[in-house]
Design a protein around this motif. Sequence first.
Motif, PDB file in Angstrom:
ATOM      1  N   MET A 186      29.842  44.632  45.522  1.00 59.58           N
ATOM      2  CA  MET A 186      28.764  43.665  45.309  1.00 59.58           C
ATOM      3  C   MET A 186      28.528  43.419  43.820  1.00 59.58           C
ATOM      4  N   ARG A 187      28.604  44.470  43.020  1.00 57.67           N
ATOM      5  CA  ARG A 187      28.410  44.296  41.576  1.00 57.67           C
ATOM      6  C   ARG A 187      29.574  43.538  40.951  1.00 57.67           C
ATOM      7  N   LEU A 188      30.765  43.798  41.437  1.00 62.77           N
ATOM      8  CA  LEU A 188      31.919  43.063  40.932  1.00 62.77           C
ATOM      9  C   LEU A 188      31.856  41.592  41.346  1.00 62.77           C
ATOM     10  N   TYR A 189      31.266  41.337  42.501  1.00 62.44           N
ATOM     11  CA  TYR A 189      31.097  39.952  42.939  1.00 62.44           C
ATOM     12  C   TYR A 189      30.237  39.174  41.941  1.00 62.44           C
TER      13      TYR A 189
ATOM     14  N   SER B 106      44.165  32.909  47.041  1.00 62.90           N
ATOM     15  CA  SER B 106      44.447  34.266  47.502  1.00 62.90           C
ATOM     16  C   SER B 106      44.893  34.219  48.953  1.00 62.90           C
ATOM     17  N   HIS B 107      45.194  35.394  49.509  1.00 64.31           N
ATOM     18  CA  HIS B 107      45.557  35.455  50.928  1.00 64.31           C
ATOM     19  C   HIS B 107      44.413  34.956  51.797  1.00 64.31           C
ATOM     20  N   THR B 108      43.197  35.078  51.306  1.00 64.05           N
ATOM     21  CA  THR B 108      42.032  34.688  52.082  1.00 64.05           C
ATOM     22  C   THR B 108      41.775  33.196  52.017  1.00 64.05           C
TER      23      THR B 108
ATOM     24  N   SER C  91      30.609  36.953  51.414  1.00 66.08           N
ATOM     25  CA  SER C  91      31.340  37.534  52.542  1.00 66.08           C
ATOM     26  C   SER C  91      32.837  37.311  52.394  1.00 66.08           C
ATOM     27  N   LEU C  92      33.200  36.104  51.974  1.00 68.04           N
ATOM     28  CA  LEU C  92      34.607  35.798  51.765  1.00 68.04           C
ATOM     29  C   LEU C  92      35.162  36.641  50.627  1.00 68.04           C
ATOM     30  N   PHE C  93      34.378  36.811  49.581  1.00 72.72           N
ATOM     31  CA  PHE C  93      34.810  37.643  48.447  1.00 72.72           C
ATOM     32  C   PHE C  93      35.058  39.072  48.908  1.00 72.72           C
ATOM     33  N   MET C  94      34.171  39.613  49.774  1.00 75.66           N
ATOM     34  CA  MET C  94      34.336  40.987  50.253  1.00 75.66           C
ATOM     35  C   MET C  94      35.600  41.134  51.090  1.00 75.66           C
ATOM     36  N   GLN C  95      35.914  40.104  51.891  1.00 80.93           N
ATOM     37  CA  GLN C  95      37.161  40.150  52.644  1.00 80.93           C
ATOM     38  C   GLN C  95      38.358  40.192  51.697  1.00 80.93           C
ATOM     39  N   ASP C  96      38.315  39.340  50.696  1.00 83.92           N
ATOM     40  CA  ASP C  96      39.406  39.293  49.726  1.00 83.92           C
ATOM     41  C   ASP C  96      39.490  40.590  48.943  1.00 83.92           C
ATOM     42  N   CYS C  97      38.342  41.172  48.635  1.00 82.99           N
ATOM     43  CA  CYS C  97      38.284  42.434  47.903  1.00 82.99           C
ATOM     44  C   CYS C  97      39.009  43.531  48.677  1.00 82.99           C
ATOM     45  N   THR C  98      38.728  43.626  49.968  1.00 87.24           N
ATOM     46  CA  THR C  98      39.385  44.634  50.805  1.00 87.24           C
ATOM     47  C   THR C  98      40.891  44.410  50.831  1.00 87.24           C
TER      48      THR C  98
ATOM     49  N   PRO D  95      41.750  36.939  38.352  1.00 84.36           N
ATOM     50  CA  PRO D  95      41.770  35.600  38.950  1.00 84.36           C
ATOM     51  C   PRO D  95      42.826  35.524  40.045  1.00 84.36           C
ATOM     52  N   SER D  96      42.643  34.585  40.958  1.00 87.30           N
ATOM     53  CA  SER D  96      43.610  34.376  42.030  1.00 87.30           C
ATOM     54  C   SER D  96      44.804  33.593  41.512  1.00 87.30           C
ATOM     55  N   ARG D  97      45.890  33.634  42.241  1.00 87.43           N
ATOM     56  CA  ARG D  97      47.043  32.822  41.867  1.00 87.43           C
ATOM     57  C   ARG D  97      46.693  31.344  42.060  1.00 87.43           C
ATOM     58  N   TRP D  98      47.514  30.515  41.500  1.00 90.52           N
ATOM     59  CA  TRP D  98      47.282  29.078  41.477  1.00 90.52           C
ATOM     60  C   TRP D  98      47.034  28.519  42.877  1.00 90.52           C
ATOM     61  N   CYS D  99      47.726  29.054  43.875  1.00 89.91           N
ATOM     62  CA  CYS D  99      47.618  28.552  45.249  1.00 89.91           C
ATOM     63  C   CYS D  99      46.482  29.209  46.006  1.00 89.91           C
TER      64      CYS D  99
END
Length: 498
Positions: free
Chosen positions: A184-187, A266-268, A94-101, A260-264
């Motif tokens: 979902m597949r990318l997740y 993602s926004h999520t 769910s968190l991944f989907m939020q970040d994806c959007t 990949p996310s930045r070192w700090c």
Amino acid sequence: MALKQNIQSLPMEVLDCVFSHMGDKESVKQSRLVSRAFNNAAAPYLIDEAQVRVTSKSLSRLEELCNHDIFSKSITDVTIILSQYDVSLAMDRSLFMQDCTGRLLRNMEMRERMGAYKWRRMIASRCRKRVPPFSFQDKNREDALQREIEQQLWQLMYFNPVLLKISEEGFDEKEATPFQQVAMRLYSRYRERCQDQERVRRGNNHIDRICSALAKLPNLCNLRFDDPYLIVDEELQASDFPDLGFDRRMLEHFDCILSPSRWCGSHTTNSTIVPPVEMLGELCARLGQSGTRPRLVWVGMTAPAVLWRITLSRDQQAGLKLLMSKVTHARLDVDGWESSEPPRNGMLGLCSFTKPFFTAPDLETLKIDFVNYTSRYQTPEVSLSDLLPLESPWQHLDTLILSYQPATIEDLRALVALQADTITTFKWDYGWLLSGRWSEAVEVLRGFRKLETVSLEYPKGERFGTRVTPTCDVPYEEMYSYILKETDVNPLIAENTS
């Protein structure tokens, strides 16, 4: 009888000199096909830089290059990527989907801005060349189709209520939209990559491998730590999603999802993430202890929400000093302050890195940029004496560039006393004066005896306040003339007198 001579009779030193002046790597690549002699002379100029991320594939590639008889001697530049696959995203769909959007929206906004910028540049170019203006109908079919696809995607995102509620409980996978199915597949792929990353990190094995590999590069000159936003190194293909009806033009918007996310984080996740801090303190210390001695070190990172986690131990600081012992050009860029307003203990954690980082005795160029620090225009809680080792001078320091750095009048006096006879270029843009008066600061900076170039753009503190908008009433030219001793009138004192 004269011996027959041809280009292959040239000494290897001459061939080496020829290839050193060929800037086009494609030409060098083609030249290798001439003969074995050409191949041996050209090979070192094909690969002179390497990049490594914390993945098994990337680390293996670095080790392969560093163990190569030829390339290990030709590599002079290495970039270590700090960005990471976020464990919290990999463990929570769910968190991944939020970040994806969020990534899709930011990616499309960036594309829209770039498109508008490109269109304005085309119009301006035609005006300069006195070409008759053109209408939107003049744009070719390909661009029109691209805009249509992007508009469709915007509509899909903004007018699809299922997408906007994707992270809510009760999400029915059987009724998922094509977009949701792609996500979902990318997740699943993202999770696999994160698991690979964590296996590599176990027991600091990644640090062992990086240090061992770089120790085999005798000509390493430039070492960079980078934290790029959206590393897109894979293009999604329609053949991977044959049942969804997406072509490459649509799928290219999703390329960023596997980055990949930045070192700090993602926004999520930037408020909860535990950054891989071993990639700074521990890695730098171990590199120094293993004998790595670059000439240039550039660190670019985003500020994590919990900044004190960066704090280096005494052993790590000692190792970092060894790494920097031969450095002549050092640069530190820290961004992302808008997501974090660190208290003093957090900033002192960062200072435990900056002080040993800038101890290099042979520094010629020193640059620090804390982009938009502080983002909410609060008074900084550290000053230049916390960030830099102002106890002993740099004998060869010629250029000092500071951006968004806070300083007291005492810091400036100490700096000028140390470097009065070496600095020729001094820039302190967006500088924040924490104590004293700006008229005093200008007087102190006049103490640089060899100064040729000076910049104090957008000063803050004291008379200039903490303005959000750029300060417009600063007598820059008069200040610079006074600091460079072209005039004897301090404009800031003259203003007060008048």
